[in-house]
Design an enzyme around this catalytic site. Structure first.
Site, PDB file in Angstrom:
ATOM      1  N   ASP A  77     -12.816  21.046  10.807  1.00  0.00           N
ATOM      2  CA  ASP A  77     -12.095  20.133  11.692  1.00  0.00           C
ATOM      3  C   ASP A  77     -11.148  20.901  12.595  1.00  0.00           C
ATOM      4  OD1 ASP A  77     -10.654  17.579  12.546  1.00  0.00           O
ATOM      5  OD2 ASP A  77     -11.978  16.795  10.988  1.00  0.00           O
ATOM      6  N   HIS A 300      -6.012  15.311  13.632  1.00  0.00           N
ATOM      7  CA  HIS A 300      -7.334  14.818  13.258  1.00  0.00           C
ATOM      8  C   HIS A 300      -7.752  15.305  11.874  1.00  0.00           C
ATOM      9  CE1 HIS A 300     -11.775  14.336  13.589  1.00  0.00           C
ATOM     10  NE2 HIS A 300     -11.491  13.361  14.423  1.00  0.00           N
ATOM     11  N   SER A 470     -15.186   9.476  12.830  1.00  0.00           N
ATOM     12  CA  SER A 470     -14.483  10.612  12.211  1.00  0.00           C
ATOM     13  C   SER A 470     -13.789  10.205  10.925  1.00  0.00           C
ATOM     14  CB  SER A 470     -13.434  11.177  13.175  1.00  0.00           C
ATOM     15  OG  SER A 470     -14.019  11.936  14.189  1.00  0.00           O
TER      16      SER A 470
END
EC number: 3.4.-.-
Length: 545
Positions: A77, A300, A470
């Site tokens: 990621d 994220h 995601s």
């Protein structure tokens, strides 16, 4: 990188600022506080009448007397806040490394990789934050090599490369036009939206405008009422708790949109040579980068990691899907922009070589010029019995028609046996069960999983909602990790099979993402179902005997 909320969706939501009360959703719809504080996605479809994954029920009824075993889950990621109070206890620790001595103690090729590795960094400690899109890189290189040439003028050995360049040129021209227009819209929206919020705060004499405050507010000025209704509609659609969060989301989207135009689509922009200093075309290079896992923007990756395995027993914040023996291995390979195939392949290999049983991949792009390297990494992971879980993408595309990468098939067209591709579902079993941003496919999307209003870890030991496939991928990776932990004999292929077969099929009529059409939810993926930990554990009990 597959962003949590696509820009096209954000812009559509901004238009809701001018809707009327009649157009807004009913106040009976669950609010952000109703959904996020309770982590709706952990609830059970039968007991709670919510299309969650039955995690709480599985732990209470099926797993409470079972002994878990250690499982490592790699998160490829953008980076992770390794100091987060809900993640620090579950971080993978490389016991072969002595922290901070600048020596590769375990001789694996990576210096001081105590908790993982960053393939987007330089040896001097600097990091890439924003990268170009893959189509930008293809166009920049192709114009040097092929500009002004026709197919007949290109040697036969280069014609496949030439055709890919032409395809990238077409996509690039459209993307530049679209993103430039969006950037202008977003930049023009931030100030008016800020003024609307300030105006309402002043009128109501409050510093915080949450859904309850707005719903109960009474206005004599009908214009203020319309502003309030638009903000409420936006908050419901984005599942954000208050207007400050809305402003933050919009400002972030505006910044990211501007970065897309100024950097990711800029043919002259290329931070790689100065920072990483590798040769991106040399796929044999594996030992580059640094050990900075926080890097430039870990939001994220921090959220993804928490969904999988945020500490369940510390009475803080949230609970991850997977239980106490799971360890998260951060591998940074995803910038703001498009990841490179070389980095993805090396990240997979790093995770496999260092003991990961499951790898979460919440990213994607439109072109994959070095796809062969990723295919080889897929095969390597399969040879080591490692399951890959990949987000389907947030472009509301039918993957039968519009492929995205990393692909669920190999170059020869064969499916990847150890790969699960996951679409995003929502918290209500109605026409919005399919998240309106989610990619879908009867052939190439295996399952859906909760990916709307997913409340979990954010940098700085904070928490918040994010939306996207995601988020759906780590929900599924958390299920896989739980199964592997309690039933360690299960293979990667068996894990995939169990998750698919135990998915709860819905025949709800839903909006097909990106269209005004309705369809049976069961037709939008291979299984037609939403992943379910409770049912997966029941099935695993029979398979593992």
């Amino acid at each position: 990188m597959t962003i949590a909320v696509p820009r096209r969706w954000t812009l559509a939501l901004l238009g809701l600022a001018f809707t009327t009360a009649a157009q807004a959703q009913s106040a009976a719809t669950p609010t952000t506080a109703d959904l996020s504080a309770q982590q709706w996605y952990l609830k059970d479809p039968q007991l709670d009448k919510v299309p969650g994954i039955g995690a709480t029920r599985a732990y209470n009824e099926l797993l409470k007397n079972k002994v878990p075993t250690p499982v490592i889950v790699a998160v490829i990621d953008s980076g992770i806040d390794t100091a987060h109070v809900d993640l620090k206890p579950v971080l993978w620790r490389n016991r072969g490394e002595i922290p901070g001595n600048k020596i590769d103690d375990d001789k694996n090729g990576y210096v001081d990789d105590v908790h993982g590795w960053n393939f987007l960094g330089g040896a001097d400690g600097r990091n890439i934050g924003v990268e170009t899109l893959e189509m930008t890189r293809l166009v920049a290189a192709g114009r040097v090599k092929f500009k002004g040439k026709t197919l007949k003028q290109v040697p036969a050995a280069q014609r496949a490369e030439f055709e890919l360049y032409q395809k990238a040129e077409t996509a690039y021209a459209k993307r530049v036009k679209d993103e430039t227009g969006r950037d202008e819209q977003m930049q023009g929206m931030v100030e008016p939206l800020t003024m609307m919020v300030m105006m309402l705060k002043h009128e109501l004499k409050t510093e915080k405008l949450d859904t309850l405050t707005l719903r109960e507010a009474k206005f004599t000025d009908p214009n203020l009422g319309r502003v309030r209704d638009g903000l409420l509609a936006m908050m419901r659609e984005t599942h954000l708790p208050d207007t400050d969060a809305v402003l933050k989301e919009v400002t972030s989207a505006a910044d990211q949109g501007h970065s897309m135009v100024s950097k990711s689509l800029n043919l002259e922009y290329n931070p790689r040579p100065d920072i990483v200093k590798d040769n991106p075309d040399d796929l044999t290079q594996r030992y580059y980068g640094n050990n900075d896992l926080y890097a430039t923007d870990p939001l994220h990756g921090t959220h993804v990691a928490g969904i999988i395995a945020a500490a369940r027993d510390n009475n803080l914040g949230v609970q991850g899907v997977a239980g106490p023996m799971i360890r998260i291995m951060p591998v940074r390979a995803v910038p703001d922009g498009d990841e490179r195939d070389k980095d993805v392949a090396n990240a997979i290999r790093y995770a496999v070589d260092n003991g990961a049983s499951i790898i979460n991949m919440s990213f994607g792009k439109d072109f994959s010029p070095q796809r062969k390297a990723v295919d080889e990494a897929y095969r390597y992971a399969a040879s080591k019995n490692v399951l890959l879980v990949h987000a389907a993408g947030n472009e509301d595309d039918n993957l039968d028609v519009d492929p995205h990468y990393p692909a669920p098939t190999l170059l020869d067209g064969k499916p990847v046996p150890n790969l699960l591709t996951v679409g995003a579902s929502g918290p209500l079993d109605n026409e919005s069960l399919t998240a309106d941003f989610s990619n879908y496919s009867k052939k190439y999307v295996d399952v859906f999983a909760p990916g709307v209003a997913i409340f979990n870890t954010l940098p700085g030991s904070t928490y918040g909602n994010e939306n996207g496939t995601s988020m759906a991928a780590p929900v599924t990776a958390g299920i896989a990790a739980t199964l592997k932990s309690y039933f360690p004999g299960l293979t990667a292929v068996q894990l995939k099979d169990i998750i698919q077969k135990s998915a709860q099929v819905h025949h709800t009529q839903v909006r097909v993402p990106g269209t005004d059409k309705k369809a049976d939810f069961a037709t939008l993926s291979a299984t037609g179902g939403v992943v379910n930990l409770y049912e997966a554990v029941k099935l695993a009990q029979t398979v593992a005997k």
